[in-house]
Structure formats: structure tokens, C-alpha cells
Design an enzyme around this catalytic site. Structure first.
Site, PDB file in Angstrom:
ATOM      1  N   TYR A 145       1.150  -0.835   0.320  1.00  0.00           N
ATOM      2  CA  TYR A 145      -0.111   0.008  -0.067  1.00  0.00           C
ATOM      3  C   TYR A 145       0.687   0.927  -0.161  1.00  0.00           C
ATOM      4  O   TYR A 145       2.045   1.474   0.892  1.00  0.00           O
ATOM      5  CB  TYR A 145      -1.018   0.025   0.940  1.00  0.00           C
ATOM      6  CG  TYR A 145      -1.579   1.363   1.063  1.00  0.00           C
ATOM      7  CD1 TYR A 145      -2.439   1.384   0.518  1.00  0.00           C
ATOM      8  CD2 TYR A 145      -1.586   1.867   1.699  1.00  0.00           C
ATOM      9  CE1 TYR A 145      -3.524   2.366   0.965  1.00  0.00           C
ATOM     10  CE2 TYR A 145      -2.408   3.260   2.467  1.00  0.00           C
ATOM     11  CZ  TYR A 145      -3.059   3.561   1.239  1.00  0.00           C
ATOM     12  OH  TYR A 145      -4.177   5.030   1.687  1.00  0.00           O
ATOM     13  N   ASP A 240       9.286   2.876  -0.331  1.00  0.00           N
ATOM     14  CA  ASP A 240       8.815   3.932   0.301  1.00  0.00           C
ATOM     15  C   ASP A 240       8.075   2.983   1.885  1.00  0.00           C
ATOM     16  O   ASP A 240       7.908   1.719   2.328  1.00  0.00           O
ATOM     17  CB  ASP A 240       7.141   2.884  -0.147  1.00  0.00           C
ATOM     18  CG  ASP A 240       5.754   3.393   0.892  1.00  0.00           C
ATOM     19  OD1 ASP A 240       6.200   4.551   1.779  1.00  0.00           O
ATOM     20  OD2 ASP A 240       4.227   3.544   0.421  1.00  0.00           O
ATOM     21  N   LYS A 268       4.425   9.196   8.270  1.00  0.00           N
ATOM     22  CA  LYS A 268       3.870   8.873  10.334  1.00  0.00           C
ATOM     23  C   LYS A 268       4.512   9.265  10.904  1.00  0.00           C
ATOM     24  O   LYS A 268       4.126   9.904  11.050  1.00  0.00           O
ATOM     25  CB  LYS A 268       3.741   7.170   9.814  1.00  0.00           C
ATOM     26  CG  LYS A 268       2.797   6.579   9.164  1.00  0.00           C
ATOM     27  CD  LYS A 268       2.311   5.334   8.863  1.00  0.00           C
ATOM     28  CE  LYS A 268       1.373   5.101   8.227  1.00  0.00           C
ATOM     29  NZ  LYS A 268       1.273   3.917   7.184  1.00  0.00           N
TER      30      LYS A 268
HETATM   31  C1  PLP Z   1       0.676   4.700   5.906  1.00  0.00           C
HETATM   32  C2  PLP Z   1       0.699   4.018   4.638  1.00  0.00           C
HETATM   33  C3  PLP Z   1       0.743   5.810   3.274  1.00  0.00           C
HETATM   34  C4  PLP Z   1      -0.032   6.589   3.224  1.00  0.00           C
HETATM   35  O1  PLP Z   1       0.309   7.294   4.509  1.00  0.00           O
HETATM   36  P1  PLP Z   1      -0.720   8.727   4.605  1.00  0.00           P
HETATM   37  O2  PLP Z   1       0.052   9.673   5.736  1.00  0.00           O
HETATM   38  O3  PLP Z   1      -1.549   7.986   5.298  1.00  0.00           O
HETATM   39  O4  PLP Z   1      -0.662   9.567   3.174  1.00  0.00           O
HETATM   40  C5  PLP Z   1       2.022   4.838   1.915  1.00  0.00           C
HETATM   41  N1  PLP Z   1       2.997   4.327   1.857  1.00  0.00           N
HETATM   42  C6  PLP Z   1       2.553   3.091   3.234  1.00  0.00           C
HETATM   43  C7  PLP Z   1       4.019   2.133   3.161  1.00  0.00           C
HETATM   44  C8  PLP Z   1       2.231   3.502   4.774  1.00  0.00           C
HETATM   45  O5  PLP Z   1       2.397   2.481   5.158  1.00  0.00           O
END
Ligand code: PLP
Length: 432
Positions: A145, A240, A268
Site C-alpha cells: 500500500y 516507500d 508517519k
Molecule cells: C500509511 C502508508 C502510506 C500512506 O500514508 P498516509 O499518511 O496515510 O497518506 C503510504 N505508504 C505506506 C507504506 C504506508 O504504510
């Protein structure tokens, strides 16, 4: 049974004016049924709901709160910043200070741009990769994701060579068609995609240690091989690390595995509980971002003073104390204890951990990718989840989310969690 009178009323009221009653889908508890506790406050490793129930929290706002709830240093930094005004739309020293901390802690980042969420970070990194390479296609991995923007909201595909199918109505098929999906931990599938479309691929985006299908770990040498393959075609490798950043190790998964992706996305933890994302990497690539270069990306509240203050306080704590090392030890104790209790009740489950992240899959088969994660028994997970909640342990209401520890989790809280799991596993075993 949990006392949920107030949460139930609050949820009913919310559902009348907010879609599903929540501002992000997983919070609705839909996957496990029941009413989500509405939270009143958090302190340390605990949250308290509006009915007065207290829980040891392993969700931590889905990752950001590595110092726990309301740590003094972060709260004070936010208060001090707020007193001086909440936003100016002009440069501040705090933006440079946080950028310097990020460059210092994350090995591959030489230059970084702040945004407001992880979604914005991955969206911008993809645009940059496309601008830099002059190519349009991107490759992602099934079950990873990267936020909810169109290019990456593409269903876990049925395998290599499958052209993207939108994961949500509203994603144009033309956009999804530029997203190729392959299984994680499967180098041959990625090679096949590159053999067919290699010259058109701008970037491969990957969660190095995927945490959005539960926590999955890379086979030995897999990430290195991915990097080599991607480079051989002149595409960019984007890590990511919105979740794994500052968690898989202090410098993220890239530090742990000794890898240097071209671009890295953060989110985060970088905002210390306030909305911050960032993307960064090699200077020569980042210099294509406007106004240094021509790839346009902007934000009214980007680099917000309150958010920068929270981020600086959080990353400074990680820099000055060996929090990451302590958390890894505690996470090992927790997962070790859980595994032992599961075995005691005759349950053969899959436990994964890295840094301060952990998962328990309700399956007796190894979990290495999306398909093997999907083999988990979500009914049994639901029984476990509810039993834990009733015993004061707050886990994410989905088999496919990762659990997190914070510096505020104490050995006593961890032991209490293991004892609760002992009873919860007994219930699961009785329902097998
Ligand atoms: C949480 C998450 C996102 C999205 O971040 P948001 O601040 O919710 O838009 C993207 N990539 C990874 C791996 C994530 O865990």
C-alpha cells in the site's frame, strides 16, 4: 463484554454525517464487526475510550507514535510553536532543521521535500520519477500500500504481466493501465515485466518490508537483486518507508539491509503524530523538483511549523537515545511470548517481526507474499482480536495490519499483553 454505551451512541451520530462514521476506513471495525471505541485520550502506551475503558495500544495511530502518546518533549514543542503562530506560508528554520535530521538518519537521502501525508509523498515521488526518466509506467507489488492516489490504488494483480485493474471505482482505467503489479519476493515475475516493458518503466516502488498485508519480510538477497535489475534498465527504485522508516531500524529498512534506493518516501513517524510526509533521495534527482527544477509539486501547509516541531522533537529523541535498539528487544520479547502461548494451545501461527513492527498470521503455512497472507483465517483472527480488546489490548482490527511498539511500552505492559493472549488463544483453539 466491553462497556460501549457511549461509543455506540457516538458511532451512530458520526455515521449520520461522516461516511461510515470514520475519516479513514479501517477505523470502522468493519472487518471484525462491532463498535469502534471512541478515544478520549492517550498517555504513554495506553489509550482510554469515552466509556472509560483503558487499553494497551499496539496501533499507535497506525505507526507514527514511536515515543508513545503525548510524550512531554513533543507536546511541549508543539505548544511552543503554536504560541508563535500556526502557519506563515514562508520559510522557517524548523524546515531546514527537520530536513537535516532526515538526511542524517536516512542513509540514501541527500535532499528532501516535506509534504503533508504519506500519500502525497508517494504521489510526488512517482511524478518525479516520471519527469526524471521521461517514462510513464510504474511497477508495484501486490499487497503493498502506498496511499490512496490513483496510480497506486491498483488491485493486487493476478500475477506478473497483468496490466493494472483499478482497485476502486473512480480510478481511470487509463491511469491504472500504467501501473504493473507483480508478487513480492518473486524476482522472476519482476524480470518478466522488465523483459516485456523495461524501456517504458520509470520506477519500481516497493515497501522494502511490506507492512500493509501484515508484516512480510524479504527473502535473503531479494531487495539487492531488485535494485540491480531496476538499475540495469535505467529505472528508479523508490523505497516507500512511510511505515518502515525509523522503525525497521533507526535509518529504516535501507539502513538495515545496507541499500541505497534512488528515492525514499517517508511519513508517519517523521511528523511525530502530526500530518507530515516527505520524499527525498539523490541530489541530482531531487534537483528536478520545482522551483530548483521543472517537476511541479506544492503545498499550502507543507513544512507547517507545528508539524515540523513535532517531527524535530521525535527524530531528535531517536537520534540521541538508542530507542530503536530497545524497541527491537521488547518486540522480540512480545512476539516470543505470544508464539509460546499460541503453541501451548496447539495453534501453529506465523509470527513476523522487524525492529518495532510485528504480525501474527492465523495460518500454519509460511507467509511470503499477498497470496500466502490471504490464506490466513480471518474468522480466527476476529475471535482473537475481540478477546484481546475485551482484555484491554488494542490491536488493529484487521489481520492485514502491522502491530507497533513505542518507547512508552513497559515490560509490565508487554507481560500483561502476553497473559491476555494466553486466554485469547485458548478461545481461538476452542473455535478451530
Ligand atoms: C500509511 C502508508 C502510506 C500512506 O500514508 P498516509 O499518511 O496515510 O497518506 C503510504 N505508504 C505506506 C507504506 C504506508 O504504510
Amino acid at each position: 463484554m466491553l462497556e460501549q454505551t457511549r461509543s455506540a451512541a457516538a458511532f451512530a451520530a458520526a455515521k449520520k454525517i461522516i461516511p461510515g462514521g470514520v475519516n479513514s476506513p479501517v477505523r470502522s471495525f468493519r472487518s471484525v464487526g462491532g463498535t469502534p471505541p471512541f478515544i478520549e485520550r492517550g498517555a504513554g502506551c495506553e489509550i482510554t475510550d469515552i466509556d472509560g475503558n483503558r487499553y494497551i495500544d499496539y496501533v499507535l495511530s497506525y505507526g507514527p507514535l514511536i515515543l508513545g502518546h503525548a510524550p512531554k518533549s513533543v507536546t511541549e514543542a508543539i505548544e511552543a510553536a503554536a504560541r508563535k503562530g500556526t502557519s506563515y506560508g514562508a520559510p522557517t528554520l524548523a524546515e531546514t532543521a527537520l530536513a537535516e535530521l532526515v538526511c542524517e538518519l536516512v542513509p540514501s537521502i541527500e535532499m528532501v521535500r516535506m509534504v503533508n501525508s504519506g500519500t502525497e509523498a508517494t504521489m510526488s515521488a512517482l511524478r518525479l520519477a516520471r519527469a526524471y526518466t521521461g517514462r510513464e509506467k510504474i511497477v508495484k507489488f501486490a499487497g503493498c500500500y502506498h496511499g490512496h492516489h490513483d496510480s497506486l490504488l491498483v488491485k493486487a494483480g493476478s500475477g506478473a504481466m497483468t496490466f493494472g485493474v483499478p482497485d476502486s471505482p473512480g480510478v481511470p482505467s487509463g491511469v491504472a493501465a500504467n501501473t504493473l503489479t507483480v508478487p513480492y519476493n518473486n524476482l522472476a515475475a519482476l524480470e518478466a515485466v522488465f523483459q516485456q516493458s523495461g524501456e517504458q518503466i520509470a520506477a519500481v516502488i516497493i515497501e522494502p518490508t511490506p507492512g500493509n498485508m501484515g508484516l512480510i519480510l524479504p527473502h535473503k538477497g531479494y531487495l539487492e537483486a531488485v535494485q540491480k535489475l531496476v538499475a540495469s534498465y535505467g529505472a528508479l527504485l523508490i523505497f516507500d518507508e512511510v511505515m518502515s522508516g525509523f522503525r525497521a531500524s533507526r535509518g529504516g529498512a535501507q539502513e538495515l539491509y545496507g541499500l541505497r534506493p534512488d528515492l525514499t518516501c517517508l511519513g508517519k513517524i517523521i511528523g511525530g503524530g502530526l500530518p507530515v510526509g516527505a520524499y527525498g533521495g539523490r541530489r541530482e534527482i531531487m534537483e528536478h523538483v520545482a522551483p530548483a527544477g521543472s517537476m511541479y509539486q506544492a503545498g499550502t501547509l507543507s513544512g507547517n511549523p507545528l508539524a515540523m516541531a513535532a517531527g524535530i522533537a521525535t527524530l531528535t529523541a531517536l537520534k540521541e537515545r538508542d530507542i530503536a535498539g530497545q524497541l527491537e528487544t521488547y518486540t522480540a520479547i512480545l512476539t516470543g511470548g505470544l508464539k509460546e502461548r499460541a503453541q501451548k494451545h496447539g495453534l501453529s501461527l506465523q509470527f513476523h517481526r522487524i525492529g518495532s513492527m510485528f504480525s501474527c498470521f492465523f495460518t500454519d503455512k509460511p507467509v511470503i507474499d499477498y497470496d500466502t497472507a490471504l490464506a490466513s483465517d480471518t474468522r480466527l483472527f476476529g475471535i482473537f482480536f475481540k478477546a484481546m480488546l475485551e482484555r484491554g489490548v488494542y490491536l488493529a482490527p484487521s489481520q492485514f495490519e502491522t502491530g507497533f511498539l513505542s518507547a512508552a511500552h513497559t515490560p509490565e505492559a508487554i507481560q500483561q499483553t502476553i497473559e491476555a493472549a494466553d486466554e485469547a488463544f485458548a478461545l481461538v483453539a476452542a473455535n478451530c
